[in-house]
Enzyme design. Structure first.
Site, mmCIF file in Angstrom:
data_model
loop_
_atom_site.group_PDB
_atom_site.id
_atom_site.type_symbol
_atom_site.label_atom_id
_atom_site.label_comp_id
_atom_site.label_asym_id
_atom_site.label_seq_id
_atom_site.Cartn_x
_atom_site.Cartn_y
_atom_site.Cartn_z
ATOM 1 N NE ARG A 14 -1.126 2.489 3.051
ATOM 2 C CZ ARG A 14 -0.815 3.482 3.367
ATOM 3 N NH1 ARG A 14 -0.721 4.679 2.942
ATOM 4 N NH2 ARG A 14 -0.304 3.561 4.640
ATOM 5 C CG HIS A 211 2.618 4.381 9.242
ATOM 6 N ND1 HIS A 211 2.196 3.405 8.397
ATOM 7 C CD2 HIS A 211 2.892 5.221 8.553
ATOM 8 C CE1 HIS A 211 2.365 3.706 7.313
ATOM 9 N NE2 HIS A 211 3.165 4.926 7.193
ATOM 10 C CG HIS A 213 7.117 7.476 6.973
ATOM 11 N ND1 HIS A 213 6.739 8.238 5.750
ATOM 12 C CD2 HIS A 213 6.082 6.550 7.261
ATOM 13 C CE1 HIS A 213 5.588 7.818 5.153
ATOM 14 N NE2 HIS A 213 5.330 6.673 5.989
ATOM 15 C CB CYS A 244 11.792 9.953 1.464
ATOM 16 S SG CYS A 244 10.940 11.294 2.223
ATOM 17 C CG ASN A 253 6.421 3.065 4.735
ATOM 18 O OD1 ASN A 253 6.296 3.004 3.471
ATOM 19 N ND2 ASN A 253 5.775 3.438 5.532
HETATM 20 ZN ZN ZN Z 1 3.184 6.022 5.300
#
Ligand code: ZN
Length: 310
Positions: A14, A211, A213, A244, A253
């Site tokens: 995703r 979540h 990064h 990124c 991520n």
């Molecule tokens: Zn993300």
């Protein structure tokens, strides 16, 4: 399946795929998911139910869900931007729905064209849909506060605002709330403080996932801070796929391979076999030859004498 200490939720199919231009063919997505499951991954965010005109990379999410559901014990997670997406996700048979709510209202208006009040209205509609499902097929519904650690448009996001939105998501009927460092602004002290504050407000069992990064190289440091604050689920992406856009050379991520290595080396069982996980990169390399893959552990190899946690 045996109990594990830390759940790693693979979000590459995703978050990774939505960040790149090439479209991964359905067969490659399925092969990727199959290989990760074979390596011991227990939760995968396989796509997003957004209009195909917005994200053609994820247009086949329903088919990916159908395929992933064949794996017993795998939690098939998807992102849903609104009630319409949730309806499609439930019809497809997703086990977990995540609705993002941006802590920065400017970011919310720009990305979803919705105010906080409007997103919370969608959350209530989704909760009602989930509630109406038969218990055996009822998906888990998570509200995710995105840009929780800072916003590229508004800058500083206050702790009070994140706590307020986490409470509002719970009141709207979410089963759980997650926090997302969408912009890669978080630092370990902030992670510890914000997780503690939100858990204090809504309950420890209502915030179990982060979540994060790796935009500024603090991804794994932030994981440690989250661990120390009681977090047990972390999102990451194989090969840091997608990179990124703001920081060339940095993964977007956290890299799944590095996260698994760190946790297992620390004696925390993830259920994932690194020797089986590392070769999964070959599937990405073959399907997306123009995309760089990130990760230190895959380049350096496992240390001599490395032993997995269990
Ligand atoms: Zn993300």
């Amino acid at each position: 399946m045996s109990a594990i200490d830390i759940l790693i939720s693979e979000v590459g199919p995703r978050d990774g795929l939505q960040s790149i231009d090439p479209i991964m063919p359905l067969a490659a997505k399925c092969a990727w998911i199959d290989a990760e499951v074979a390596a011991g991954v227990r939760e995968i965010e396989v796509g997003s139910f957004v209009p195909a005109t917005l994200l053609p990379q994820l247009a086949d999410t329903a088919a990916v869900v159908a395929h992933a559901r064949r794996h017993p014990g795998l939690t098939v997670a998807v992102l849903v931007p609104n009630a319409r997406g949730a309806k499609a996700a439930i019809a497809a048979g997703a086990h977990k729905l995540t609705l993002p709510l941006s802590a920065s209202e400017t970011h919310s208006l720009k990305n979803l064209r919705r105010t906080h009040a409007q997103v919370l209205e969608e959350a209530r509609a989704i909760a009602a849909m989930v509630e109406a499902c038969p218990p055996a097929s009822r998906p888990h519904f998570e509200g995710s506060v995105s840009t929780a650690f800072g916003c590229t448009i508004e800058g500083i996001v206050t702790q009070a605002k994140v706590v307020e939105l986490a409470e509002a998501l719970m009141a709207a009927g979410c089963d759980e709330v997650g926090l997302s460092d969408t912009t890669g602004y978080a630092n370990p002290a902030q992670v510890r403080q914000l997780v503690t504050a939100v858990r204090g407000a809504i309950g420890n069992d209502k915030l179990t996932g982060l979540h994060l990064h790796n935009t500024r190289g603090l991804g794994l440091a932030n994981v440690i801070a989250g661990l120390e604050a009681g977090i047990t689920t972390f999102d990451s992406s194989l090969g840091g796929l997608g990179g990124c856009p703001f920081a060339p050379g940095a993964s977007g991520n956290i890299v799944t391979e590095d996260l698994v290595f760190m946790l297992e080396a620390m004696g925390l069982d993830t259920g994932i076999d690194l020797e089986k996980l590392l070769p999964v990169r070959d599937i990405l390399r073959a399907a997306l030859p123009s995309e760089p893959l990130y990760g230190f552990t895959p380049d350096a190899g496992l240390p001599l004498g490395f032993r997995a946690a269990a």
